[in-house]
Design an enzyme around this catalytic site. Structure first.
Site, mmCIF file in Angstrom:
data_model
loop_
_atom_site.group_PDB
_atom_site.id
_atom_site.type_symbol
_atom_site.label_atom_id
_atom_site.label_comp_id
_atom_site.label_asym_id
_atom_site.label_seq_id
_atom_site.Cartn_x
_atom_site.Cartn_y
_atom_site.Cartn_z
ATOM 1 N N ASP A 120 -55.467 29.676 -8.767
ATOM 2 C CA ASP A 120 -55.490 30.022 -7.349
ATOM 3 C C ASP A 120 -56.369 31.273 -7.229
ATOM 4 O O ASP A 120 -56.536 31.998 -8.201
ATOM 5 C CB ASP A 120 -54.046 30.305 -6.927
ATOM 6 C CG ASP A 120 -53.941 31.135 -5.679
ATOM 7 O OD1 ASP A 120 -54.489 30.703 -4.661
ATOM 8 O OD2 ASP A 120 -53.314 32.209 -5.713
ATOM 9 N N ASP A 167 -48.699 28.000 -3.415
ATOM 10 C CA ASP A 167 -49.023 27.379 -4.699
ATOM 11 C C ASP A 167 -47.847 26.566 -5.248
ATOM 12 O O ASP A 167 -48.005 25.837 -6.231
ATOM 13 C CB ASP A 167 -49.394 28.459 -5.739
ATOM 14 C CG ASP A 167 -50.590 29.277 -5.295
ATOM 15 O OD1 ASP A 167 -51.562 28.672 -4.825
ATOM 16 O OD2 ASP A 167 -50.547 30.515 -5.419
HETATM 17 P P1 ADP Z 1 -55.056 31.360 -1.642
HETATM 18 O O1 ADP Z 1 -54.960 29.889 -1.752
HETATM 19 O O2 ADP Z 1 -56.423 31.865 -2.007
HETATM 20 O O3 ADP Z 1 -53.967 32.108 -2.363
HETATM 21 P P2 ADP Z 1 -53.686 31.311 0.935
HETATM 22 O O4 ADP Z 1 -53.489 29.830 0.941
HETATM 23 O O5 ADP Z 1 -52.500 32.175 0.733
HETATM 24 O O6 ADP Z 1 -54.885 31.728 -0.077
HETATM 25 O O7 ADP Z 1 -54.338 31.717 2.313
HETATM 26 C C1 ADP Z 1 -55.450 31.015 2.765
HETATM 27 C C2 ADP Z 1 -56.046 31.713 3.935
HETATM 28 O O8 ADP Z 1 -55.147 31.663 5.046
HETATM 29 C C3 ADP Z 1 -56.328 33.177 3.708
HETATM 30 O O9 ADP Z 1 -57.565 33.374 3.093
HETATM 31 C C4 ADP Z 1 -56.278 33.719 5.123
HETATM 32 O O10 ADP Z 1 -57.518 33.501 5.751
HETATM 33 C C5 ADP Z 1 -55.226 32.855 5.794
HETATM 34 N N1 ADP Z 1 -53.902 33.501 5.778
HETATM 35 C C6 ADP Z 1 -52.813 33.120 5.110
HETATM 36 N N2 ADP Z 1 -51.759 33.925 5.358
HETATM 37 C C7 ADP Z 1 -52.208 34.890 6.182
HETATM 38 C C8 ADP Z 1 -51.603 36.042 6.794
HETATM 39 N N3 ADP Z 1 -50.329 36.397 6.624
HETATM 40 N N4 ADP Z 1 -52.392 36.791 7.608
HETATM 41 C C9 ADP Z 1 -53.672 36.459 7.809
HETATM 42 N N5 ADP Z 1 -54.281 35.392 7.263
HETATM 43 C C10 ADP Z 1 -53.582 34.609 6.464
HETATM 44 MG MG MG Z 2 -52.435 33.065 -3.830
#
Ligand code: ADP
Ligand code: MG
Length: 359
Positions: free
Chosen positions: A42, A245
């Site tokens: 991730d 995840d």
């Molecule tokens: P990753 O898969 O890289 O861990 P996430 O799935 O957690 O990322 O988040 C994907 C995207 O969703 C982030 O890059 C962001 O743009 C948006 N996002 C998720 N949670 C939040 C939050 N609490 N505040 C703002 N944006 C968020």
């Molecule tokens: Mg993550």
């Protein structure tokens, strides 16, 4: 000795793992990890440190940068996401007065939603804007510059109008590049999955030398991606830190959770990496391979020993040479075979992770 051969190696292996910062919840995982052919990582919180910082704020008239940050922080106070912590920290730094939030809602993989000062606030990625029908305006022209630098732009909408952008940067882990190289040396392919946008994902992937990556993936898509690899015959190790995840961690053959990650990720994973370093993945795989080798040595040794010893004790040599094994010696030999197996298993304690990192 035969009965002891496998469990004793596994017990010593699991103990050694704990010593080098790998907490193994299911002992089968230690055996399965030796067969891993692909590691999926991730991005946010796994490849990156998960301690993002607000770099820039762009406000659309009539909003000011302060008001954008205030609204964003007021809503993010209720979120557990690493990006949320960055925004709240920035608001504290500028000593902004946060408002109370009602109807908070977290849309996993997209962002957050809620009501602040009688206004409906949406904060998250481009998809969040798209699913809520928010039109993009001229302030988004700078988005690609941010993304190409590996930074994450977040969109803030107030009452269904795009009001501002908050640009957040999350540095990649210091040893990520070396750790990925090491996985390759173990003949393991590496892929990256992220809910973040494609440009940011590409910038990060290039920086750390990963050529397979998928951006804009929802938590469900992460699990589907892993299932697809598995159907191609890959044995997949998934590494993640977030609630987003969890489905993928459950789907993978071996799930690795970053120790500083969310409880759900840790609950779902088979192995937790206490040291926040991706080197732990190679350590886990190497230890797993060593444990399996040890089990095989034990089984082979115990089998050969019994295959010879039992017939001799039963008198197979007597008709030809008159040799009979004294029962006392036979009994001692029986015990000795168990001692041999235990001693061999204990050699696993000598396993060294190739990076001596502090816990
Ligand atoms: P990753 O898969 O890289 O861990 P996430 O799935 O957690 O990322 O988040 C994907 C995207 O969703 C982030 O890059 C962001 O743009 C948006 N996002 C998720 N949670 C939040 C939050 N609490 N505040 C703002 N944006 C968020
Ligand atoms: Mg993550």
């Amino acid at each position: 000795a035969l009965g002891l051969a496998t469990p004793i190696s596994v017990i010593v292996g699991v103990g050694k793992a704990a010593e080098i910062g790998l907490i193994i919840r299911r002992s089968e995982a230690l055996q399965r990890a030796s067969n891993i052919t692909t590691i999926v990582l991730d991005k946010t919180g796994t490849i990156s440190e998960g301690q993002p910082k607000v770099i820039d704020i762009i406000a659309s008239e009539p909003f000011s940068k302060d008001s954008i940050l205030t609204l964003a922080a007021s809503i993010e106070k209720a979120s557990e996401h690493p990006l949320a912590a960055a925004i709240v920290a920035a608001a504290h730094k500028y000593q902004l007065q946060l408002s109370t939030i009602t109807q908070f809602e977290s849309i996993t993989g997209q962002g957050v939603k809620g009501r602040v000062n009688k206004k409906t606030i949406l904060l998250g990625n481009k998809q969040l804007m798209a699913t809520n029908g928010i039109a993009l305006n001229t302030i988004t022209t700078q988005v690609s510059t941010f993304s190409e630098q590996g930074q994450t732009p977040l969109y803030l909408a107030v009452n269904d109008q795009l009001a501002g952008l908050i640009c957040v940067s999350d540095p990649i882990r210091e040893d990520a590049i070396a750790a990925i190289k090491r996985l390759r040396q173990l003949s393991i392919s590496v892929a990256m999955l992220t809910g973040d946008n494609a440009e940011t994902a590409k910038a990060i992937a290039e920086k750390i030398g990963i050529d397979t990556f998928c951006a804009n993936v929802s938590p469900k898509d992460k699990a589907i991606y892993i299932n697809k690899l598995q159907r191609q015959g890959e044995v997949v190790g998934m590494t993640g830190d977030g609630i987003n995840d969890a489905p993928a961690l459950a789907q993978a053959d071996v799930g690795f959770a970053i120790g500083s990650g969310t409880d759900i990720a840790i609950e779902t994973a088979d192995i937790t990496l206490l040291r926040s370093s991706l080197h732990s993945l190679s350590d886990a795989i190497e230890l797993s391979r060593a444990t399996l080798r040890n089990i095989k040595q034990n089984l082979l040794g115990a089998f050969a020993y019994n295959a010879l010893g039992i017939p001799i004790a039963a008198g197979i040599l007597f008709p030809f040479s008159g040799i009979l094994l004294n029962p006392v010696i036979a009994g001692a030999a029986m015990a000795l075979s168990s001692v041999t197996v235990v001693t061999n298993a204990n050699r696993l304690k000598l396993f060294k992770p190739s990076q001596e990192l502090p816990l």
